[in-house]
Scaffold this active site. Structure first.
Site, PDB file in Angstrom:
ATOM      1  N   GLU A  47      -4.789   3.734   6.254  1.00 59.35           N
ATOM      2  CA  GLU A  47      -4.575   3.510   4.828  1.00 59.35           C
ATOM      3  C   GLU A  47      -5.253   4.644   4.052  1.00 59.35           C
ATOM      4  O   GLU A  47      -4.783   5.077   3.004  1.00 59.35           O
ATOM      5  CB  GLU A  47      -5.189   2.163   4.421  1.00 59.35           C
ATOM      6  N   ARG A  90       0.836  -1.220   0.000  1.00 62.20           N
ATOM      7  CA  ARG A  90       0.000   0.000   0.000  1.00 62.20           C
ATOM      8  C   ARG A  90       0.868   1.266   0.000  1.00 62.20           C
ATOM      9  O   ARG A  90       0.552   2.257   0.662  1.00 62.20           O
ATOM     10  CB  ARG A  90      -0.939   0.034   1.210  1.00 62.20           C
ATOM     11  N   SER A 109     -10.662  -0.672   3.577  1.00 61.37           N
ATOM     12  CA  SER A 109      -9.839  -0.806   4.788  1.00 61.37           C
ATOM     13  C   SER A 109      -9.415   0.573   5.264  1.00 61.37           C
ATOM     14  O   SER A 109      -8.812   1.326   4.506  1.00 61.37           O
ATOM     15  CB  SER A 109      -8.579  -1.610   4.489  1.00 61.37           C
TER      16      SER A 109
HETATM   17  N1  EPU Z   1     -10.133 -10.563  10.534  1.00 62.59           N
HETATM   18  C1  EPU Z   1     -10.798 -10.669  11.743  1.00 62.59           C
HETATM   19  N2  EPU Z   1     -11.869  -9.848  11.965  1.00 62.59           N
HETATM   20  C2  EPU Z   1     -12.315  -8.969  11.059  1.00 62.59           C
HETATM   21  C3  EPU Z   1     -11.631  -8.865   9.812  1.00 62.59           C
HETATM   22  C4  EPU Z   1     -10.549  -9.664   9.573  1.00 62.59           C
HETATM   23  O1  EPU Z   1     -10.440 -11.453  12.606  1.00 62.59           O
HETATM   24  O2  EPU Z   1     -13.294  -8.262  11.341  1.00 62.59           O
HETATM   25  C5  EPU Z   1      -8.949 -11.429  10.285  1.00 62.59           C
HETATM   26  C6  EPU Z   1      -9.272 -12.854   9.931  1.00 62.59           C
HETATM   27  O3  EPU Z   1      -8.276 -13.627  10.576  1.00 62.59           O
HETATM   28  C7  EPU Z   1      -9.056 -12.928   8.438  1.00 62.59           C
HETATM   29  C8  EPU Z   1      -7.931 -11.932   8.253  1.00 62.59           C
HETATM   30  O4  EPU Z   1      -8.206 -10.909   9.212  1.00 62.59           O
HETATM   31  O5  EPU Z   1      -8.658 -14.196   8.034  1.00 62.59           O
HETATM   32  C9  EPU Z   1      -7.856 -11.350   6.868  1.00 62.59           C
HETATM   33  O6  EPU Z   1      -9.087 -10.714   6.510  1.00 62.59           O
HETATM   34  P1  EPU Z   1      -9.440 -10.367   4.992  1.00 62.59           P
HETATM   35  O7  EPU Z   1      -9.176 -11.518   4.113  1.00 62.59           O
HETATM   36  O8  EPU Z   1     -10.785  -9.742   4.967  1.00 62.59           O
HETATM   37  O9  EPU Z   1      -8.336  -9.309   4.594  1.00 62.59           O
HETATM   38  P2  EPU Z   1      -7.738  -8.035   5.323  1.00 62.59           P
HETATM   39  O10 EPU Z   1      -6.327  -8.336   5.661  1.00 62.59           O
HETATM   40  O11 EPU Z   1      -8.626  -7.583   6.430  1.00 62.59           O
HETATM   41  C10 EPU Z   1      -6.780  -7.038   3.107  1.00 62.59           C
HETATM   42  C11 EPU Z   1      -6.824  -5.736   2.366  1.00 62.59           C
HETATM   43  C12 EPU Z   1      -8.147  -5.581   1.634  1.00 62.59           C
HETATM   44  C13 EPU Z   1      -8.300  -6.751   0.673  1.00 62.59           C
HETATM   45  C14 EPU Z   1      -8.239  -8.050   1.466  1.00 62.59           C
HETATM   46  C15 EPU Z   1      -8.255  -9.268   0.591  1.00 62.59           C
HETATM   47  C16 EPU Z   1      -5.397  -4.225   3.636  1.00 62.59           C
HETATM   48  C17 EPU Z   1      -5.337  -3.044   4.556  1.00 62.59           C
HETATM   49  N3  EPU Z   1      -6.619  -4.632   3.292  1.00 62.59           N
HETATM   50  O12 EPU Z   1      -7.789  -6.968   4.134  1.00 62.59           O
HETATM   51  O13 EPU Z   1      -8.085  -4.393   0.875  1.00 62.59           O
HETATM   52  O14 EPU Z   1      -9.535  -6.676  -0.029  1.00 62.59           O
HETATM   53  O15 EPU Z   1      -6.993  -8.096   2.220  1.00 62.59           O
HETATM   54  O16 EPU Z   1      -7.037  -9.415  -0.055  1.00 62.59           O
HETATM   55  O17 EPU Z   1      -4.362  -4.734   3.237  1.00 62.59           O
HETATM   56  C18 EPU Z   1      -8.580  -2.065   0.950  1.00 62.59           C
HETATM   57  O18 EPU Z   1      -7.368  -1.882   0.839  1.00 62.59           O
HETATM   58  O19 EPU Z   1      -9.398  -1.110   1.052  1.00 62.59           O
HETATM   59  C19 EPU Z   1      -9.072  -3.427   1.021  1.00 62.59           C
HETATM   60  C20 EPU Z   1     -10.359  -3.705   1.201  1.00 62.59           C
END
Ligand code: EPU
Length: 352
Positions: free
Chosen positions: A348, A178, A252
């Protein structure tokens, strides 16, 4: 007569210029603040002319594409350039690759759909990311195992001070998680006008991200096409990320923090269920959504704002939230996560 020293790139009289209007329709958080002036730019020449107008009146300048990664906390005392430069073209191709140049004002997801329809692989995992093409390189957008840097060939920019056009190669963009040169050395100095992607005609499928695997498994798909990947991603996003048209948000709100491996091991003793993924050797990326959920914010409403019920990393506007209200919640989250885990979350979203 025009001053011969001034070059007019487009006729201001033909451009869409509005004074003192609300930016609510132009930011996905749906914050109702005003800007001194909003200029819609449909061509690079209009963009150059808008830069000239803003510079001449010594106004602050800001480019808005989809407005999907920004939180306005006050009225904007300056000129907003609405990037609406459109066009998608193939600049070259061979048996294996196709180079696709997309103007920065194109809607990102429509570019993804165009590529999926044509069977050009590389960005299908990034289906349904809100915003327009020009914002992509700035924060090196990424989702479900793929980042823009993996397929980006070059970026074309206009320099704000000189109006000159420059090309930045992938390496020159200095991409990170990012992050890019556009958030650092080039910040406020240039405007992206097009992005060229190097896409594959022989698809390389990225289906290892847990939720994609799960989604394909449910449908019994073992040999996915890029359309299958795109459909899976669309389904996952729609099932847990709120649609900004119905519930204001900017995806995010925080980045996933990276911590030293030794520090992570310590945390794991106290919090055995903490998830973490090795990012660079020796550092672990911890999902910020998990940290926020553990602190009790998930699904909780604070006045007009809150952390979303299905994805705690997304802060939402339940109706008439002000930017300051959302910022206050963000600060409370940062403080609470810091006190509980010793990790400082970084935003972010751009806070203006
Ligand atoms: N999780 C929780 N609780 C929550 C949300 C997430 O426990 O409420 C934990 C879970 O363990 C889950 C892990 O977080 O397995 C990962 O969650 P998710 O796959 O939703 O991905 P993220 O890391 O929360 C990132 C990006 C997203 C992107 C997704 C999928 C960042 C800051 N965000 O989110 O990007 O869509 O991965 O690849 O890196 C964005 O940048 O606006 C965005 C939505």
């Amino acid at each position: 007569m025009n001053d011969p020293g001034i070059t007019f790139f487009a006729k201001p009289s033909e451009m869409n210029i509005r004074q003192h209007i609300s930016l609510k329709p132009f930011n996905t958080f749906q914050i109702d603040i005003r800007a001194n002036r909003v200029i819609e730019c449909k061509t690079p020449d209009e963009l150059k002319e808008a830069i000239r107008l803003a510079t001449e009146s010594e106004e602050k300048l800001m480019v808005l594409g989809g407005g999907s990664n920004v939180l306005f906390t006050d009225d904007f005392d300056g000129t907003i350039l609405l990037n609406r430069i459109s066009g998608i073209e193939i600049t070259s191709e061979n048996e294996e690759y196709v180079f696709v140049k997309a103007s920065s004002g194109e809607v990102w997801h429509e570019l993804v759909m165009w590529c999926v329809r044509n069977n050009y692989a590389g960005i299908e995992n990034m289906s349904l990311i809100p915003g327009r093409v020009g914002a992509g390189p700035i924060q090196n957008i990424g989702a479900y195992g793929v980042e823009l840097k993996d397929v980006l060939h070059q970026v074309e920019v206009i320099m704000i001070d000189s109006g000159e056009t420059r090309i930045l190669s992938n390496a020159a963009c200095q991409f990170g998680y990012r992050d890019s040169i556009f958030k650092r050395d080039m910040k406020g100095k240039c405007i992206i006008i097009s992005v060229t992607l190097k896409l594959s005609k022989k698809p390389v499928i990225h289906a290892s991200y847990g939720s994609i695997k799960h989604e394909l498994g449910k449908k019994g798909i073992t040999q996915p096409t890029i359309r299958d990947i795109s459909e899976a991603v669309i389904h996952i996003r729609q099932s847990k990320l709120p649609d900004p048209h119905t519930l204001g948000n900017a995806g995010s709100f925080f980045k996933n923090p990276e911590v030293e491996k030794a520090f992570f091991e310590q945390l794991k003793i106290k919090h055995p269920s903490i998830p973490g993924f090795e990012h660079h050797p020796g550092t672990i990326k911890v999902p910020a959504g998990w940290l926020i959920e553990q602190c009790g914010f998930k699904g909780k409403q604070f006045g007009n704002t809150g952390a979303h019920k299905d994805q705690a990393l997304v802060l939402v506007n339940y109706g008439n939230a002000t930017g300051k209200e959302i910022l206050r919640l963000a600060q409370l989250i940062i403080k609470t996560v810091e006190e509980s885990f010793g990790i400082t979350l970084k935003t972010e979203v751009n806070i203006i």
